[in-house]
Design an enzyme around this catalytic site. Structure first.
Site, short mmCIF file in Angstrom:
data_model
loop_
_atom_site.label_atom_id
_atom_site.label_comp_id
_atom_site.label_asym_id
_atom_site.label_seq_id
_atom_site.Cartn_x
_atom_site.Cartn_y
_atom_site.Cartn_z
N ARG A 243 0.85 -1.18 0.00
CA ARG A 243 0.00 0.00 0.00
C ARG A 243 0.90 1.24 0.00
O ARG A 243 1.90 1.29 0.72
CB ARG A 243 -0.92 0.04 1.24
CG ARG A 243 -2.13 -0.88 1.16
CD ARG A 243 -3.15 -0.46 0.08
NE ARG A 243 -4.29 -1.35 0.02
CZ ARG A 243 -4.41 -2.41 -0.77
NH1 ARG A 243 -3.44 -2.74 -1.61
NH2 ARG A 243 -5.50 -3.15 -0.76
N GLU A 272 -2.18 7.63 -4.77
CA GLU A 272 -2.58 7.00 -6.04
C GLU A 272 -4.05 7.19 -6.38
O GLU A 272 -4.43 7.12 -7.55
CB GLU A 272 -2.25 5.50 -6.01
CG GLU A 272 -3.10 4.67 -5.05
CD GLU A 272 -2.77 3.19 -5.10
OE1 GLU A 272 -1.59 2.82 -5.03
OE2 GLU A 272 -3.72 2.38 -5.20
P1 NAI Z 1 -1.76 -10.98 5.27
O1 NAI Z 1 -2.77 -10.42 6.21
O2 NAI Z 1 -1.79 -12.42 4.90
O3 NAI Z 1 -0.28 -10.66 5.83
C1 NAI Z 1 0.11 -9.42 6.33
C2 NAI Z 1 1.23 -9.66 7.33
O4 NAI Z 1 1.76 -8.40 7.70
C3 NAI Z 1 0.75 -10.36 8.61
O5 NAI Z 1 1.55 -11.49 8.89
C4 NAI Z 1 0.94 -9.28 9.68
O6 NAI Z 1 1.29 -9.81 10.97
C5 NAI Z 1 2.08 -8.48 9.08
N1 NAI Z 1 2.27 -7.18 9.70
C6 NAI Z 1 1.36 -6.36 10.30
N2 NAI Z 1 1.97 -5.28 10.80
C7 NAI Z 1 3.29 -5.40 10.51
C8 NAI Z 1 4.44 -4.60 10.77
N3 NAI Z 1 4.37 -3.46 11.48
N4 NAI Z 1 5.65 -5.04 10.33
C9 NAI Z 1 5.76 -6.20 9.65
N5 NAI Z 1 4.70 -7.01 9.38
C10 NAI Z 1 3.49 -6.60 9.80
O7 NAI Z 1 -1.86 -10.05 3.97
P2 NAI Z 1 -1.42 -10.41 2.48
O8 NAI Z 1 -2.50 -11.16 1.79
O9 NAI Z 1 -0.07 -11.00 2.48
O10 NAI Z 1 -1.38 -8.96 1.82
C11 NAI Z 1 -0.47 -7.97 2.27
C12 NAI Z 1 -0.88 -6.64 1.69
O11 NAI Z 1 -0.64 -6.66 0.29
C13 NAI Z 1 -2.37 -6.30 1.81
O12 NAI Z 1 -2.65 -5.71 3.07
C14 NAI Z 1 -2.58 -5.34 0.69
O13 NAI Z 1 -2.40 -4.04 1.19
C15 NAI Z 1 -1.47 -5.66 -0.30
N6 NAI Z 1 -1.98 -6.17 -1.58
C16 NAI Z 1 -1.56 -5.53 -2.73
C17 NAI Z 1 -2.00 -5.97 -3.97
C18 NAI Z 1 -1.58 -5.31 -5.25
O14 NAI Z 1 -2.19 -5.55 -6.30
N7 NAI Z 1 -0.54 -4.49 -5.27
C19 NAI Z 1 -2.93 -7.11 -4.08
C20 NAI Z 1 -3.25 -7.74 -2.82
C21 NAI Z 1 -2.79 -7.26 -1.61
#
Ligand code: NAI
Length: 354
Positions: A243, A272
């Site tokens: 993000r 964005e």
């Molecule tokens: P997820 O929920 O499976 O994993 C997110 C991880 O980040 C969790 O393990 C959480 O504990 C960790 N986290 C939270 N706060 C943190 C911090 N301060 N430092 C380090 N880690 C921390 O989410 P997923 O599916 O892996 O997606 C991650 C992000 O990717 C989404 O939140 C979304 O914003 C983004 N995304 C972007 C896309 C794109 O097209 N560019 C598409 C899909 C998701």
């Protein structure tokens, strides 16, 4: 009478995939009205007479928009994305709205795109493409690094971070990860991914490449800022496919100017919402920060497309309509963020550790 669903920020591909899944799997579930523009305070009246709306990453679902949606009869909000930082979940809860997202449509699609961005930046493929088309086969300025043996730091090892960890392992990189709530133990991470779970300062100091995969929360906003950038290994590369506001763009520009940051690959950008997903090629772009970014040879910007594969769009359409059916048929919906007046998934707000 069938349910009425208004889909905002609808592109041709949204129509194709939603219509196909509706026809094949849910023929009597709903009728869909597509709006090509995004959901905002100005456009929200167009949701009137619909029971449900479907929104995407840059649609506005803040308190005023949610209240208007509720007052016009909308009761369900279906996000056709994983991130939900654009929804005021507390207000949705207060209004008794149902909110569901698509938690995981293709983590591999995002992880693979992350590698595509990284290697394009690292090996200057974006510049080579243009140079060669003009008949210039000079290699000056294209020198990259071999990934094998380099240290890759992944911030956030959820679904996408772990998918990236698997790929990075295949490159023969040393893998570090930082996550306050990893879904696996240090031992499991070492055994299954060949990596080490470390704190953020260690990751920042030791990584040649850093990739962001944590969600946007108040705790992660500007997790990459002047302070953290100053702790990087000089010349490290940074990739953000998560993000935009995870990176303080102005601070990143300063670090690029001094060479402290060696390159920046972005699929997402802080501001964005004003431009992404639409064609602005015939206009003056007023975002000077974005335009300054584009002037760097070692910066690559894409328009939030990491998710954009056929497989992911099929999954997104399927899960979105299944969420709608679950809500309509009063079934328990595993992808609900807010249901029955209760927030089911709490935003995990973690302090930024420097
Ligand atoms: P997820 O929920 O499976 O994993 C997110 C991880 O980040 C969790 O393990 C959480 O504990 C960790 N986290 C939270 N706060 C943190 C911090 N301060 N430092 C380090 N880690 C921390 O989410 P997923 O599916 O892996 O997606 C991650 C992000 O990717 C989404 O939140 C979304 O914003 C983004 N995304 C972007 C896309 C794109 O097209 N560019 C598409 C899909 C998701």
């Amino acid at each position: 009478m069938s349910l009425k669903l208004a889909v905002f920020s609808a592109k041709s591909y949204d129509r194709v995939y939603l219509d196909a899944v509706l026809k094949d799997d849910y023929p009597n579930l709903c009728t869909i009205t597509y709006h090509s523009f995004s959901l905002s305070a100005e456009t929200v009246p167009l949701a009137a007479d619909h029971s449900a709306i479907c929104a995407f990453v840059n649609d506005t679902l803040d308190a005023p928009v949610l209240r208007t949606l509720h007052s016009t009869g909308v009761r369900a909000i279906l996000l056709r994305c994983a991130g939900f930082n654009n929804v005021d979940l507390r207000v949705a809860e207060e209004l008794g709205l149902f909110v569901a997202h698509v938690p995981s449509y293709s983590p591999e699609a995002v992880a693979e795109f992350t590698i595509a961005l990284l290697q394009t930046l690292n090996r200057n493929i974006h510049r080579a493409y243009n140079r060669v088309r003009e008949g210039n086969f000079n290699l000056e300025g294209f020198l990259g690094i071999t990934l094998h043996g380099k240290t890759v730091g992944i911030i956030g090892v959820g679904r996408i971070g772990l998918a990236l960890a698997r790929i990075v392992r295949g490159f023969g990189c040393r893998l570090l990860a930082s996550d306050p709530q990893p879904g696996l133990s240090e031992d499991e991470f070492r055994r299954e991914y060949g990596g080490e779970l470390v704190d953020l300062p260690t990751l920042l100091a030791e990584s040649d490449i850093i990739s962001l995969h944590c969600p946007l929360t108040e705790g992660t906003r500007h997790i990459i800022s002047r302070e953290n950038l100053s702790h990087l290994k000089r010349g490290a590369l940074l990739v953000n496919t998560s993000r935009g506001p995870l990176v303080n763009t102005k601070d990143a520009i300063e670090a690029l100017k001094t060479g402290q940051l060696g390159g920046l690959a972005l699929d997402v950008y802080e501001e964005e919402g004003a431009y992404f997903y639409n064609d602005h090629s015939q206009e003056i772009i007023h975002d000077d920060t974005l335009m300054r970014l584009m002037t760097f040879p070692n910066v690559l910007v894409c328009g939030h497309q990491a998710f954009f594969t056929r497989e992911a769009l099929t999954e997104i359409a399927g899960v979105t309509l299944r969420n709608l059916e679950d809500w309509w048929c009063k079934r328990v919906c595993g992808n609900a963020l807010v249901r029955g007046g209760e927030v089911v998934v709490e935003e995990r707000v973690e302090p930024v550790r420097i």
